[in-house]
Design an enzyme around this catalytic site. Structure first.
Site, mmCIF file in Angstrom:
data_model
loop_
_atom_site.group_PDB
_atom_site.id
_atom_site.type_symbol
_atom_site.label_atom_id
_atom_site.label_comp_id
_atom_site.label_asym_id
_atom_site.label_seq_id
_atom_site.Cartn_x
_atom_site.Cartn_y
_atom_site.Cartn_z
ATOM 1 N NE ARG A 11 28.289 38.181 34.260
ATOM 2 C CZ ARG A 11 29.540 37.764 34.362
ATOM 3 N NH1 ARG A 11 30.348 38.300 35.245
ATOM 4 N NH2 ARG A 11 29.997 36.791 33.601
ATOM 5 N N GLY A 15 32.615 28.794 32.162
ATOM 6 C CA GLY A 15 32.636 27.488 32.805
ATOM 7 C C GLY A 15 31.464 27.277 33.748
ATOM 8 C CG ASP A 25 40.033 35.690 32.489
ATOM 9 O OD1 ASP A 25 41.197 36.009 32.787
ATOM 10 O OD2 ASP A 25 39.266 35.112 33.267
HETATM 11 P P1 AMP Z 1 36.601 33.956 37.333
HETATM 12 O O1 AMP Z 1 37.432 33.685 38.521
HETATM 13 O O2 AMP Z 1 35.150 34.116 37.655
HETATM 14 O O3 AMP Z 1 37.089 35.043 36.490
HETATM 15 O O4 AMP Z 1 36.669 32.617 36.487
HETATM 16 C C1 AMP Z 1 37.819 32.182 35.797
HETATM 17 C C2 AMP Z 1 37.470 30.987 34.947
HETATM 18 O O5 AMP Z 1 37.108 29.877 35.759
HETATM 19 C C3 AMP Z 1 36.288 31.193 34.017
HETATM 20 O O6 AMP Z 1 36.533 30.485 32.842
HETATM 21 C C4 AMP Z 1 35.140 30.594 34.789
HETATM 22 O O7 AMP Z 1 34.089 30.186 33.945
HETATM 23 C C5 AMP Z 1 35.809 29.407 35.456
HETATM 24 N N1 AMP Z 1 35.110 29.011 36.680
HETATM 25 C C6 AMP Z 1 35.092 29.684 37.847
HETATM 26 N N2 AMP Z 1 34.356 29.014 38.755
HETATM 27 C C7 AMP Z 1 33.892 27.904 38.168
HETATM 28 C C8 AMP Z 1 33.078 26.806 38.592
HETATM 29 N N3 AMP Z 1 32.569 26.733 39.818
HETATM 30 N N4 AMP Z 1 32.827 25.846 37.695
HETATM 31 C C9 AMP Z 1 33.315 25.909 36.447
HETATM 32 N N5 AMP Z 1 34.091 26.894 35.988
HETATM 33 C C10 AMP Z 1 34.389 27.895 36.839
HETATM 34 MG MG MG Z 2 36.217 35.724 34.883
#
Ligand code: AMP
Ligand code: MG
Length: 475
Positions: A173, A89, A247
């Protein structure tokens, strides 16, 4: 000063694996950091990465010729709840490059703008989480723990709105892949067997080339072994991932998605830092159990690949998962026996380690400093509210020691970890434009098992005023 040569392997997978799209350009790219040693290992030119074109690539403003950027799709269980579609995302895979040793590296920009998988998010990242991931992932690598790496960080010149407006940034990354348990879950939930097979074979080729293609059971077994070892290493360092969603569980057994992660200061088995983990689902001691749960999700996604007969497949998968306990315990013993200097640890010695941990918890002993003091012959007892609680234990311990244990212990017990309060300090300074504390932290953490008397302030535990009790995703 050559430009990177991109190979686009993930992009050759079928269309349902990703959305092809370029990163969204930013207002004003400014280089923060290039990881020279890593660039060299990947066969990339640091000079080029620092050039205008290089910085423009790292910011998502310039897509180098030959790159075919995309956002990957995946699903996942977040805190146990099923999300059928997550995906990148706020990230963009530019493609893969091949290092001089033949190894393939994904190059991914994190914070590169909205994608079809952004849901409510803005697709961006702010400086804090970018520096945090840079510091912690590189420290993990130096500590000997498999992890995604940080190749670079750039500022975007844009403002990102979170609890307040913050300076935007992008992390580059890199990793052997970004395939997660959730990637398998995504296709399993859609009952897309062709995609599952393609994914399995891609993952085998990338991470477990010793396996035959289509060997789903061998793959499950290999992931289980790699993850058991990984989490045992986390435990040995007092590391708490904080968001062990499926994930965020990498099929290569490497640490991925540094969010509200933290290294403990004072030891406690139930320690939690993440502000969003209200019930302690991902507490320190819960990590191995959660991992089994995540591996069970991988197993169930792979069932059709394991055997066309579901009953046979379930039985075979269960056997593999049952092996996790032994694999994890063995890995844990290797880690903790080394920490207390036992070359020839036996099952009875587990009680010795556990007795120490219990006394540490009761006495608010700093996890890292206690073990490091034991390794260097320092006053470990000073870490205990009641030092005699250590002395009593040390009698049993000394009785078990044999031969030269210092080398073993000093390479098992780091002097430096990225402590929360130091990370916070580095971020606060960076937000004010001062990157010196960030640079110093990075530098010291390159050799975490070496005493560095000039930097002893980065070694010590936080004072009561300095303690950071909560960490945030910052997303
Ligand atoms: P994470 O907490 O990094 O594991 O992210 C969980 C999900 O939320 C993943 O699909 C990320 O791509 C999405 N995500 C986290 N932060 C953002 C953001 N600022 N904008 C869009 N998607 C996000
Ligand atoms: Mg993630």
């Amino acid at each position: 000063m050559s430009t990177p040569v991109f190979e686009n392997h993930y992009a050759t997978l079928p269309a349902q694996f990703y959305t092809r799209l370029n990163p969204i350009p930013v207002a004003s790219p400014a280089l923060i950091k290039v990881n020279d040693a890593l660039a060299q290992q990947m066969g990339l030119s640091s000079d080029w990465l620092r050039s205008d074109d290089g910085v423009a690539m790292l910011a998502g403003n310039h897509v180098p010729e030959g790159a075919a950027p995309l956002a990957q799709v995946y699903a996942g269980h977040q805190f146990g709840g099923w999300s059928p579609r997550l995906g990148d995302g706020r990230a963009n895979l530019l493609g893969e490059v091949r290092g001089p040793d033949g190894q393939l590296w994904d190059i991914q920009l994190k914070g590169s703008g909205p994608t079809p998988y952004s849901r409510m998010g803005d697709g961006r990242a702010w400086l804090g989480p970018v520096l945090r991931e840079y510091i912690v992932s590189e420290a993990m690598h130096a500590l000997g723990v498999p992890t995604t790496r940080a190749l670079a960080a750039v500022g975007t010149g844009e403002t990102v709105l979170r609890e307040a407006p913050f300076p935007g940034a992008i992390l580059t990354r890199v990793a052997p892949s970004h395939i997660r348990v959730g990637t398998f879950q995504y296709f399993a939930a859609q009952q897309d067997h062709d995609a599952l097979e393609a994914l399995l074979n891609f993952a085998i080729a990338r991470h477990y080339p010793e396996l035959d293609q289509n060997d789903a059971l061998g793959f499950l077994s290999a992931v289980t072994a790699a993850q058991a070892k990984l989490v045992a290493q986390w435990m040995g360092l007092g590391f708490i991932h904080g968001v062990m969603n499926t994930d965020n569980t990498h099929i290569g057994g490497i640490t991925i998605d540094y969010g509200p992660c933290a290294f403990m200061d004072a030891y406690h088995s139930a320690m939690v830092f993440s502000s969003i983990d209200q019930f302690g689902r991902y507490a320190y001691q819960a990590q191995p159990e959660i991992l089994v749960w995540n591996l069970a999700q991988l197993a169930s996604s792979l069932l059709p690949q394991i055997d066309p007969d579901t009953h046979t497949a379930v039985k075979a998968a269960q056997e593999v998962l049952q092996g996790f306990g032994t694999a994890y315990t063995d890995a844990w013993k290797r880690v903790f026996f080394a920490k207390i200097g036992l070359h020839d640890g036996r099952t009875e010695d587990v009680a010795l380690v556990q007795d120490l941990l219990l006394r540490m918890a009761e006495n608010q002993a700093d996890f890292t400093l206690t073990f490091r003091a034991m390794a260097t012959g320092g006053p470990a007892r000073d870490q205990f509210v009641d030092p005699t609680r250590f002395d009593d234990w040390a009698k049993d311990w000394h009785a078990r020691l044999d031969g030269d244990v210092q080398t073993l212990m000093q390479t098992a017990n780091p002097a430096f970890i990225p402590r929360n309060h130091r990370i916070e300090e580095a971020i606060q300074a960076a937000v004010q434009g001062d990157f010196a504390p960030f640079e110093r932290l990075i530098h010291v953490l390159e050799t975490p098992y070496t005493d560095q008397p000039d930097h002893s302030d980065l070694q010590t535990a936080p004072t009561k005023q300095q303690i950071v009790r909560q960490t945030f995703c910052g997303t």
